[in-house]
Design an enzyme around this catalytic site. Structure first.
Site, mmCIF file in Angstrom:
data_model
loop_
_atom_site.group_PDB
_atom_site.id
_atom_site.type_symbol
_atom_site.label_atom_id
_atom_site.label_comp_id
_atom_site.label_asym_id
_atom_site.label_seq_id
_atom_site.Cartn_x
_atom_site.Cartn_y
_atom_site.Cartn_z
ATOM 1 N N GLN A 270 0.821 -1.207 0.000
ATOM 2 C CA GLN A 270 0.000 0.000 0.000
ATOM 3 C C GLN A 270 0.857 1.260 0.000
ATOM 4 O O GLN A 270 0.469 2.288 -0.563
ATOM 5 C CB GLN A 270 -0.948 -0.021 1.190
ATOM 6 C CG GLN A 270 -1.957 -1.159 1.146
ATOM 7 C CD GLN A 270 -2.698 -1.231 -0.182
ATOM 8 O OE1 GLN A 270 -3.449 -0.332 -0.537
ATOM 9 N NE2 GLN A 270 -2.479 -2.311 -0.940
ATOM 10 N N HIS A 273 1.537 3.000 -3.363
ATOM 11 C CA HIS A 273 0.568 3.860 -4.040
ATOM 12 C C HIS A 273 0.982 5.322 -4.065
ATOM 13 O O HIS A 273 0.822 6.009 -5.071
ATOM 14 C CB HIS A 273 -0.793 3.771 -3.339
ATOM 15 C CG HIS A 273 -1.655 2.655 -3.798
ATOM 16 N ND1 HIS A 273 -2.339 2.679 -4.978
ATOM 17 C CD2 HIS A 273 -1.957 1.465 -3.210
ATOM 18 C CE1 HIS A 273 -3.031 1.553 -5.116
ATOM 19 N NE2 HIS A 273 -2.812 0.807 -4.059
ATOM 20 N N HIS A 340 -8.323 -0.548 4.655
ATOM 21 C CA HIS A 340 -8.041 -1.983 4.517
ATOM 22 C C HIS A 340 -7.520 -2.494 5.860
ATOM 23 O O HIS A 340 -6.568 -1.932 6.401
ATOM 24 C CB HIS A 340 -6.952 -2.251 3.476
ATOM 25 C CG HIS A 340 -7.180 -1.599 2.145
ATOM 26 N ND1 HIS A 340 -6.587 -0.392 1.796
ATOM 27 C CD2 HIS A 340 -7.911 -1.982 1.073
ATOM 28 C CE1 HIS A 340 -6.946 -0.078 0.566
ATOM 29 N NE2 HIS A 340 -7.752 -1.019 0.097
ATOM 30 N N ASP A 373 -7.887 -5.670 -4.170
ATOM 31 C CA ASP A 373 -7.683 -4.602 -5.148
ATOM 32 C C ASP A 373 -8.074 -5.040 -6.553
ATOM 33 O O ASP A 373 -8.498 -4.204 -7.368
ATOM 34 C CB ASP A 373 -6.216 -4.176 -5.163
ATOM 35 C CG ASP A 373 -5.841 -3.315 -3.966
ATOM 36 O OD1 ASP A 373 -6.758 -2.780 -3.317
ATOM 37 O OD2 ASP A 373 -4.635 -3.188 -3.690
ATOM 38 N N HIS A 432 -55.193 17.032 7.546
ATOM 39 C CA HIS A 432 -54.711 15.672 7.314
ATOM 40 C C HIS A 432 -55.853 14.680 7.493
ATOM 41 O O HIS A 432 -56.054 13.772 6.671
ATOM 42 C CB HIS A 432 -53.579 15.336 8.292
ATOM 43 C CG HIS A 432 -52.251 15.925 7.920
ATOM 44 N ND1 HIS A 432 -52.068 17.261 7.701
ATOM 45 C CD2 HIS A 432 -51.032 15.337 7.730
ATOM 46 C CE1 HIS A 432 -50.793 17.474 7.388
ATOM 47 N NE2 HIS A 432 -50.142 16.325 7.398
#
Length: 442
Positions: A270, A273, A340, A373, A432
């Site tokens: 990760q 990224h 995650h 992923d 009503h």
């Protein structure tokens, strides 16, 4: 390599605990101020603004803001057999996983002759955003599009940044994934301006585009940087959004049974990224933390994006959280609410059931985040920054509306008049009750 936060012997509340955990500092409000004039420019000038902004931010002025159909087909034909197979497997697995999320219409007889029907109706038109910064994400095309298609959305538009290397078109693999999914309304538009285009629509430029380049959508989904997140927050209410997905993050709950090489490889996956990506290990084993750190040092030096990985792993958003025991580790994980979350413990399945807050949970040693992923059949567009305490990952529910139909017979309405009138009079809304009585008198 990773900073250490020692919470052993610390007794605290969840909110206090969350404040002590590593987290990237994001100022979405400031980003909203920056992009406000950009969104207004797109709203008022349409395609002309989109071309100007592409030249400013993407360093290319696209000839075609809407990608020609021939380019989509060409990109798909240019795929290697192995990559095409991988995309097709991912599409098939995600279609199966998302189909399981579909709710069923139900009819409930509340009383004799009185029925309420629960219907689920897809929105008509959606805009999907696929980023194109440090990496290429055909997987994000699949995650967004398959969920929308399974939900039954009739019109799907997709935007991804223009690339100077490809003549002002999005990356060919993005285009190929669109073709395989049958999506032909694809735009070479990136960043916050893409979100503005989807929310407000965009008029075309004479001689270059149709009179209307892009019609407004009902819902915008997809991940992006802080400016994309800010744009989604800015247009929320004009359109629906999935979430303000930010920079990726992983947390791993591990005990002394965990394989340090697995843990290190997953933290690094990760960090690859983005320099701002968060990688957090939560453990009651200082020995495991030492072994993971040693493995990370070796792996980070050898990986392709070593500089990016090193920045992410040594940043304030990453670290090792040392706790007294597994109960404390679970408490920390729930306070952190990771995008995650991996559970690598001796009793991983049982421990996973104790997690309340996570975007997606990966259970046991053979379920690294990259499985989700790409191929697992789950969605990888997930809540970040602790928002998993209240938000879900992208799913078919982002694209459908719950609508109730009420159908009572005359006799059922007669039986409800007395109790309904009592409530209406108590609320000082006598008309009503009169709306019901008009039907009884007739």
């Amino acid at each position: 390599m990773l900073q250490r936060i020692d919470l052993r012997g610390v007794q605290t509340t969840r909110s206090e605990l969350a404040s002590r955990l590593p987290r990237a500092a994001l100022n979405v409000e400031k980003a909203m101020d920056i992009i406000a004039p950009l969104l207004e420019d797109v709203r008022t000038r349409g395609a002309a603004a989109l071309r100007d902004l592409a030249e400013q931010f993407d360093k290319v002025r696209p000839e075609h803001l809407r990608v020609p159909a021939a380019e989509l087909k060409k990109a798909a034909e240019g795929l290697s057999p192995g990559l095409r197979e991988a995309l097709e497997i991912s599409i098939a697995h995600n279609r199966a996983g998302h189909t399981a999320q579909l709710p069923e219409d139900r009819i409930t007889e509340v009383m004799p002759g009185g029925f309420v029907r629960q219907r689920w109706i897809p929105v008509e038109r959606v805009g999907l955003y696929v980023p194109g910064g440090l990496a290429v994400y055909p997987s994000s095309v699949i995650m967004n599009a398959v969920a929308a298609q399974v939900a039954g959305v009739a019109q799907i538009a997709l935007a991804s940044p223009p690339q100077a290397a490809f003549g002002g078109l999005p990356h060919p693999t993005i285009l190929a994934a669109c073709y395989l999914l049958g999506i032909d309304e694809v735009f070479a538009v990136g960043g916050a301006q893409a979100i503005g285009m989807f929310a407000y629509g965009a008029a075309g430029e004479p001689a270059l585009d149709p009179q209307v380049l892009c019609e407004p959508v009902d819902v915008v989904t997809g991940p992006g940087n802080i400016f994309v997140a800010a744009a989604k927050r800015s247009v929320r209410g004009v359109v629906g959004i999935d979430a303000e997905a930010g920079t990726t993050e992983i947390a791993i709950v591990a005990d002394d049974s965990a394989n340090p090489e697995y843990v290190a490889a997953d933290l690094l996956s990760q960090a690859e990224h983005d320099p701002a990506a968060a990688s957090v290990l939560i453990t009651d084993s200082e020995d495991l933390a030492d072994r993971v750190d040693a493995a990370l040092t070796v792996r980070a030096a050898a990986t392709k994006h070593s500089e990016r990985v090193h920045t992410a792993l040594t940043g304030p958003q990453s670290g090792v959280v040392l706790v007294d025991d597994l109960d404390a580790a679970i408490a920390v994980a729930n306070a952190y609410a990771a995008e995650h979350l991996e559970i690598q413990t001796a009793n991983a399945h049982e421990d996973a059931q104790r997690i309340r807050n996570a975007g997606a949970i990966f259970v046991g040693p053979y379920n690294p985040v990259p499985l989700g992923d790409y191929m697992a059949g789950s969605n990888h567009v997930l809540p970040t920054g602790g928002t998993a305490t209240f938000a879900s990952g992208l799913n078919v529910h982002a694209f459908i509306k719950s609508v109730q139909e009420i159908e009572y017979s005359h006799d059922a309405l007669v039986r409800m008049y007395g109790p309904l009138r009592a409530l209406a009079v108590d609320e000082d809304l006598p008309a009503h009750a009169e709306a019901v009585k008009a039907r009884l008198d007739s």
